[in-house]
Design an enzyme around this catalytic site. Structure first.
Site, mmCIF file in Angstrom:
data_model
loop_
_atom_site.group_PDB
_atom_site.id
_atom_site.type_symbol
_atom_site.label_atom_id
_atom_site.label_comp_id
_atom_site.label_asym_id
_atom_site.label_seq_id
_atom_site.Cartn_x
_atom_site.Cartn_y
_atom_site.Cartn_z
ATOM 1 N N HIS A 1 8.127 -26.745 0.436
ATOM 2 C CA HIS A 1 7.426 -27.838 -0.222
ATOM 3 C C HIS A 1 6.212 -27.332 -0.982
ATOM 4 C CE1 HIS A 1 9.952 -30.686 1.997
ATOM 5 N NE2 HIS A 1 9.956 -29.712 2.890
ATOM 6 N N LYS B 1 -13.818 1.728 -3.343
ATOM 7 C CA LYS B 1 -14.642 2.123 -2.191
ATOM 8 C C LYS B 1 -15.897 2.836 -2.669
ATOM 9 C CE LYS B 1 -11.489 3.280 1.588
ATOM 10 N NZ LYS B 1 -10.905 4.417 2.292
ATOM 11 N N GLU C 1 0.834 -1.208 0.000
ATOM 12 C CA GLU C 1 0.000 0.000 0.000
ATOM 13 C C GLU C 1 0.869 1.259 0.000
ATOM 14 O OE1 GLU C 1 -2.973 0.240 3.165
ATOM 15 O OE2 GLU C 1 -4.543 -0.090 1.704
HETATM 16 O O1 PA5 Z 1 -3.027 1.590 6.073
HETATM 17 C C1 PA5 Z 1 -4.082 2.127 5.809
HETATM 18 O O2 PA5 Z 1 -4.247 3.362 5.875
HETATM 19 C C2 PA5 Z 1 -5.301 1.294 5.453
HETATM 20 O O3 PA5 Z 1 -4.986 -0.040 5.290
HETATM 21 C C3 PA5 Z 1 -6.350 1.424 6.542
HETATM 22 O O4 PA5 Z 1 -5.840 0.977 7.754
HETATM 23 C C4 PA5 Z 1 -7.624 0.633 6.192
HETATM 24 O O5 PA5 Z 1 -8.095 1.000 4.940
HETATM 25 C C5 PA5 Z 1 -8.685 0.915 7.247
HETATM 26 O O6 PA5 Z 1 -8.906 2.275 7.320
HETATM 27 P P1 PA5 Z 1 -9.488 2.937 8.624
HETATM 28 O O7 PA5 Z 1 -8.492 2.792 9.708
HETATM 29 O O8 PA5 Z 1 -9.722 4.365 8.263
HETATM 30 O O9 PA5 Z 1 -10.757 2.230 8.942
#
Ligand code: PA5
Length: 463
Positions: A319, A432, A290
């Site tokens: 394996h 989203k 990410e």
């Molecule tokens: O690292 C990030 O920002 C994302 O993976 C969020 O943690 C995830 O989308 C969840 O978002 P939120 O904490 O706003 O619910």
């Protein structure tokens, strides 16, 4: 020694000229690494990278420990409602730092500490089965969302709230909201309805938040020594703020991964040789993917850059996956995580009637698993496959705190090398918004029409 980085097998001397890294590559990168160091330190000073300072926030820790002491006494089951960065760090450290069967142990065998459940999904079967297992009277839900509006977490919360409300009078006592200090639905609910709550500090995004109440509260409730965890992180802070990247394990590992990517190895495998560390690779996978997988560079250019992290487990995946890593396409770099001390060990006895197994007699399982890791690392190198090994002295709160901190700094450093913003995730927005459209959220009617048009336009096919 808590953590050592061995990068012999990343170098050309071990894996060959074409994919191996040369000293000249490292030398050429040096001026950039110094500049990036200065930029990171400036950003930290200006409060733009607050994750750096979390291990030193004693007030936060004190308030978490106070709440954890009460919650431990009050409840038998703790359920984390959250997803992605709000869940994966807790899962990784839970698995690493509590016994493998923590949730299955009788209360006295787990020192009467609560069990922990982390949902991290909206699979109705998973949630149904979790609720079926729980007793509402003795369960507490930690609702964790930085934005305070993530659809998965809000749905989990709505269901849990109704479920608790059906059988418990004072239902608010069963929820702790962990969210932005000012904004979002959860913060508003905390203020207006009086739920207990914790802030996720400004500027700390989900995947960098495990050292806030996001990870520390659930971990403290189930008996993880969070002070030792942060001590480990604080000790690592000294090592990963050294300017010279050759002396800084986070910078060096980030640089090696970047150079490997540039040499045509876009897949980055993390392979701990430890069941306890299995989910650390899962947490890291999110952090790396990410943070670094981006369409746009910092200057706005379209670059579509980013290594693809893959998780594996040693020896299990020897394996399952190693055949591919050894002989498949030359597109991977492997990071092993090895342990010096497994905490316990078992001696392999002889098997009467099987003299061909004599070579194992009297050896230990730790020796076997360590030998398999070393053998796999060398075999990969001999086949021209770059790899490096991070060795931890043992799995302890301190070493895990250090490891997590190292990876966080490695990620922001790599972000700068790849010239992307490691703190944002614009690529998840469209999915989203289309989900909101499909779920009939007000304001997303146009998106719904776009969704329908797209399906008609591409000519939907299915069998
Ligand atoms: O690292 C990030 O920002 C994302 O993976 C969020 O943690 C995830 O989308 C969840 O978002 P939120 O904490 O706003 O619910």
């Amino acid at each position: 020694m808590e953590i050592r980085l061995d990068y012999t097998n990343m170098m050309a001397a071990a894996v060959g000229e074409q994919r191996g890294i040369h000293d000249a590559d490292l030398n050429a990168l040096e001026p950039r690494t110094r500049l990036i160091h200065q930029q990171l330190m400036k950003a930290r000073q200006e409060g733009r990278l607050p994750f750096y300072d979390l291990p030193f926030d004693n007030d936060m820790v004190a308030s978490i420990l106070r709440a954890a002491a009460d919650l431990k006494a009050e409840f038998e089951d703790v359920v984390v409602l959250g997803i992605g960065g709000s869940a994966l760090g807790t899962l990784a450290l839970f698995r690493a730092l509590r016994p493998f069967y923590h949730n299955l142990l009788a209360p006295e065998k787990r020192h009467n500490l609560p069990r922990l459940h982390v949902l991290d999904n909206v699979d109705p079967a998973g949630i149904f089965q979790t609720l079926e297992f729980l007793n509402p009277e003795t369960s507490v839900f930690l609702v964790i969302s930085k934005s305070g509006s993530t659809v998965e977490t809000m749905s989990q919360f709505a269901i849990a709230r109704q479920w608790i409300g059906r059988s418990v009078q004072d239902y608010k006592r069963h929820f702790i909201l962990i969210t932005d200090p000012q904004k979002g639905t959860l913060r508003r609910l905390a203020k207006e309805e009086g739920y207990r709550s914790f802030p996720i500090p400004e500027g700390v995004g989900g995947r960098f938040s495990v050292f806030t109440a996001v990870g520390l509260l659930p971990l403290a409730i189930i008996g993880v020594d969070i002070q030792a965890l942060l001590e480990g992180a604080a000790e690592m802070e000294k090592r990963v703020t050294v300017e010279d990247f050759r002396q800084n394990p986070a910078y060096l590992n980030g640089a090696l991964q970047f150079l490997a990517y540039r040499k045509g190895l876009p897949i980055s495998v993390m392979m701990p040789y430890s069941d306890a560390l299995r989910d650390v690779a899962d947490w890291f996978r999110q952090l790396w993917a990410e943070s670094l997988g981006k369409k746009n560079a910092l200057d706005g250019q379209v670059v579509h850059v980013g290594p693809t992290p893959v998780k594996a487990l040693g020896t299990t995946d020897q394996h399952s996956q190693v055949q591919l890593y050894m002989e498949g396409p030359f597109d991977k770099v492997v990071t092993f995580i090895a342990l010096e001390d497994y905490g316990v060990d078992l001696t392999i006895p002889g098997v009467p009637g099987a003299p061909e197994l004599d070579y194992l007699e009297g050896k230990s399982l730790a020796e076997l698993i360590r030998s398999e890791q070393k053998a796999t690392a060398m075999a990969l190198a001999r086949n021209g496959r770059p790899n490096c090994t991070l060795t931890l002295s043992a799995v302890t709160p301190k070493s895990l705190g250090a490891l997590v901190y190292l990876f966080e700094v490695q990620t922001v450093f790599a972000g700068a090398l790849f010239e992307v913003d490691p703190l944002d995730q614009p690529g998840v927005e469209e999915g989203k918004e289309l989900t909101y459209a499909l779920m009939g959220r007000r304001g997303f009617e146009e998106k719904k029409q776009a969704f329908d048009r797209w399906n008609q336009g591409v000519g939907e096919r299915s069998l």
